[in-house]
Design an enzyme around this catalytic site. Structure first.
Site, PDB file in Angstrom:
ATOM      1  N   GLU A 166       3.335   6.606  -4.481  1.00  0.00           N
ATOM      2  CA  GLU A 166       3.177   7.772  -3.541  1.00  0.00           C
ATOM      3  C   GLU A 166       2.156   8.589  -4.373  1.00  0.00           C
ATOM      4  O   GLU A 166       1.057   9.330  -3.706  1.00  0.00           O
ATOM      5  CB  GLU A 166       4.513   8.295  -3.232  1.00  0.00           C
ATOM      6  CG  GLU A 166       5.328   7.453  -2.067  1.00  0.00           C
ATOM      7  CD  GLU A 166       4.500   6.967  -1.066  1.00  0.00           C
ATOM      8  OE1 GLU A 166       3.630   7.898  -0.423  1.00  0.00           O
ATOM      9  OE2 GLU A 166       4.630   5.782  -0.542  1.00  0.00           O
ATOM     10  N   TYR A 180      -7.733   6.150   5.639  1.00  0.00           N
ATOM     11  CA  TYR A 180      -6.728   5.171   5.948  1.00  0.00           C
ATOM     12  C   TYR A 180      -6.777   4.345   7.025  1.00  0.00           C
ATOM     13  O   TYR A 180      -5.788   4.277   7.887  1.00  0.00           O
ATOM     14  CB  TYR A 180      -5.372   5.947   6.065  1.00  0.00           C
ATOM     15  CG  TYR A 180      -4.215   5.419   5.546  1.00  0.00           C
ATOM     16  CD1 TYR A 180      -3.880   4.978   4.106  1.00  0.00           C
ATOM     17  CD2 TYR A 180      -2.926   5.498   6.344  1.00  0.00           C
ATOM     18  CE1 TYR A 180      -2.801   4.511   3.633  1.00  0.00           C
ATOM     19  CE2 TYR A 180      -1.917   4.666   6.077  1.00  0.00           C
ATOM     20  CZ  TYR A 180      -1.599   4.246   4.687  1.00  0.00           C
ATOM     21  OH  TYR A 180      -0.490   4.003   4.149  1.00  0.00           O
ATOM     22  N   GLU A 189      -3.725   1.442  -0.071  1.00  0.00           N
ATOM     23  CA  GLU A 189      -2.588   0.890  -0.383  1.00  0.00           C
ATOM     24  C   GLU A 189      -2.381   0.146  -1.581  1.00  0.00           C
ATOM     25  O   GLU A 189      -1.600   0.189  -2.505  1.00  0.00           O
ATOM     26  CB  GLU A 189      -1.994   0.385   0.929  1.00  0.00           C
ATOM     27  CG  GLU A 189      -1.435   1.070   1.946  1.00  0.00           C
ATOM     28  CD  GLU A 189      -0.333   2.005   1.467  1.00  0.00           C
ATOM     29  OE1 GLU A 189       0.589   1.227   0.593  1.00  0.00           O
ATOM     30  OE2 GLU A 189      -0.225   2.932   1.950  1.00  0.00           O
ATOM     31  N   ASP A 266      -0.397  -0.435  12.275  1.00  0.00           N
ATOM     32  CA  ASP A 266      -0.632  -0.020  10.947  1.00  0.00           C
ATOM     33  C   ASP A 266      -1.903   0.284  10.395  1.00  0.00           C
ATOM     34  O   ASP A 266      -2.476  -0.199   9.324  1.00  0.00           O
ATOM     35  CB  ASP A 266       0.090  -0.977   9.988  1.00  0.00           C
ATOM     36  CG  ASP A 266       0.256  -0.741   8.465  1.00  0.00           C
ATOM     37  OD1 ASP A 266       0.475   0.360   8.267  1.00  0.00           O
ATOM     38  OD2 ASP A 266       0.170  -1.655   7.829  1.00  0.00           O
ATOM     39  N   HIS A 271      -0.926  -1.825   5.142  1.00  0.00           N
ATOM     40  CA  HIS A 271       0.215  -2.176   4.173  1.00  0.00           C
ATOM     41  C   HIS A 271       0.215  -3.783   4.088  1.00  0.00           C
ATOM     42  O   HIS A 271       0.904  -4.428   3.458  1.00  0.00           O
ATOM     43  CB  HIS A 271       1.574  -1.847   4.794  1.00  0.00           C
ATOM     44  CG  HIS A 271       1.829  -0.205   4.645  1.00  0.00           C
ATOM     45  ND1 HIS A 271       1.277   0.546   5.707  1.00  0.00           N
ATOM     46  CD2 HIS A 271       2.051   0.291   3.580  1.00  0.00           C
ATOM     47  CE1 HIS A 271       1.590   1.773   5.120  1.00  0.00           C
ATOM     48  NE2 HIS A 271       2.403   1.631   3.984  1.00  0.00           N
TER      49      HIS A 271
END
Length: 400
Positions: A166, A180, A189, A266, A271
């Site tokens: 994180e 993102y 990611e 997503d 991810h």
């Protein structure tokens, strides 16, 4: 540079959606609540990120941990431990505090980075967020940890690579600013997984060969059937659960998952498709050998700093190959071969350094041979011929 505006949650939505269909009503309720909270975070994430950039953050990387005491309002949290203070009775507080420090020290010691923003940013963490919240996230200013439901997920502070993952979102945000969405988001990611697993290996003093290359192995309760959330060594094999599904990560571009660039999918599978660059790093690090942060990590870090918000897999692979040239031919070919093994061929014309070809066959642990080097030279030669032919044909095409 600050471009990423999505809440960076550790547990991907596809797992929480599966849990939201559970036969266990309590688990179903908690999963739905965690999904809803992730959506609310997206708007707050924008405001907090902009505010952080406006007011500055210098503070010598000092740490503070706050206790949310089961509520979802960070403003009402109580500060329970700060820099220089001794352990407290709450183990979650101490684990979060230690995780912040280890990640900060890793970046300082290995890369000479002054906190996550390279400007001494203060590191704040909030624990016991919400009612058994099943996630952890970076919200643009601070780290937030849920306690987990106790049946599927354990306390998220128990996993150092979760903390490092994180906080690396912040490193990415303050450097390349990878958006993102789609491939840039999957790279975002992947950077967090790559550097997150390196922080764990750095603490344990593990070589690339001895490390398990798992992310989130400590967040699942015993008996769930989940080895980890993701595996850089074997994307797609971190878990296989009869009720909650199988790890969907691909390890090669021929299995790239094409999803829509919307929240419910997503943001294009950030991810999911991160498994491809994850695996490339694993292959490069193990081929080079030794500690992952010594060479492969340095290459990836330099490539991250040289990237832009819209850098995709191909551009990042090309940059890593270019940066690897300063470490030597063997290391550079290890990086090129790692990307080739996940279905991405680097642009070898970016090479900035060449050493005698005999080094390829004589170096211990070499990943290339003279035959491979000959092949690469032939490809380079053909590329130059094609480019020359294009130059000859261009005037004729324009004169029609």
């Amino acid at each position: 540079m600050r471009h990423c505006r999505c809440a960076n949650c550790f547990v991907p939505p596809q797992i929480l959606k599966k849990l939201a269909e559970s036969k266990n009503p309590d688990l179903r309720r908690l999963a739905v609540n965690s999904l809803a909270q992730s959506e609310r975070l997206r708007g707050q994430r924008v405001a907090r990120s902009l505010l952080a950039g406006a007011i500055g953050s210098a503070g010598d990387g000092r740490r503070s941990v706050f206790d949310c005491e089961g509520i979802e309002n960070l403003n009402g949290a109580r500060r329970v431990r700060g820099e220089g203070q001794a352990d407290v009775a709450d183990a979650s507080v101490n684990r979060a505090f230690e995780g912040l420090g280890l990640t900060r020290d890793f970046y300082a010691s290995v890369f000479g980075r002054d906190s996550i923003d390279d400007n001494g940013m203060r590191l704040n963490a909030y624990v016991h967020y919400g009612d058994r919240y099943m996630n952890a996230f970076w919200d643009g200013q601070q780290m937030v940890f849920g306690d987990g439901d106790g049946e599927m997920f354990d306390d998220f502070t128990k996993s150092l690579d979760v903390v490092a993952h994180e906080l690396t979102h912040a490193v990415t945000e303050f450097s390349a600013g990878l958006i993102y969405h789609n491939q840039p988001g999957a790279l975002n990611e992947s950077m967090s997984d790559v550097f997150g697993v390196m922080v764990k290996q750095w603490k344990l003093k593990q070589t690339a060969e001895k490390a398990d290359w798992l992310i989130g192995a400590d967040i699942f309760t015993p008996g769930t059937g989940f080895d980890a959330l993701r595996s850089l060594k074997a994307p797609g094999e971190a878990y296989d659960h009869p009720e909650y599904g199988r790890d969907p990560q691909p390890a090669h571009m021929n299995k790239y998952v094409r999803l829509r660039d919307i929240s419910s999918e997503d943001w294009g599978g950030v991810h999911i498709n991160s498994g491809i660059p994850n695996h490339a790093f694993y292959l490069a690090a193990t081929a080079i050998g030794g500690y992952a942060w010594d060479v492969a990590g340095q290459i990836w870090y330099q490539a991250l700093l040289a990237s832009s918000p819209t850098t995709d897999f191909q551009a990042f692979a090309d940059t890593t190959y270019e940066k690897a040239g300063s470490f030597g031919q063997v290391e550079q070919e290890a990086v090129g071969e790692a990307w080739r093994m996940v279905g991405i061929r680097v642009a070898r014309s970016v090479s900035s350094r060449r050493v005698p070809r005999r080094a390829l066959s004589s170096a211990p642990g070499s990943v290339a041979t003279n035959d491979m080097a000959d092949l690469f030279d032939q490809v380079d030669g053909l590329s130059k011929q094609v480019a020359a032919l294009a130059e000859i044909l261009r005037p004729q095409k324009g004169g029609r």
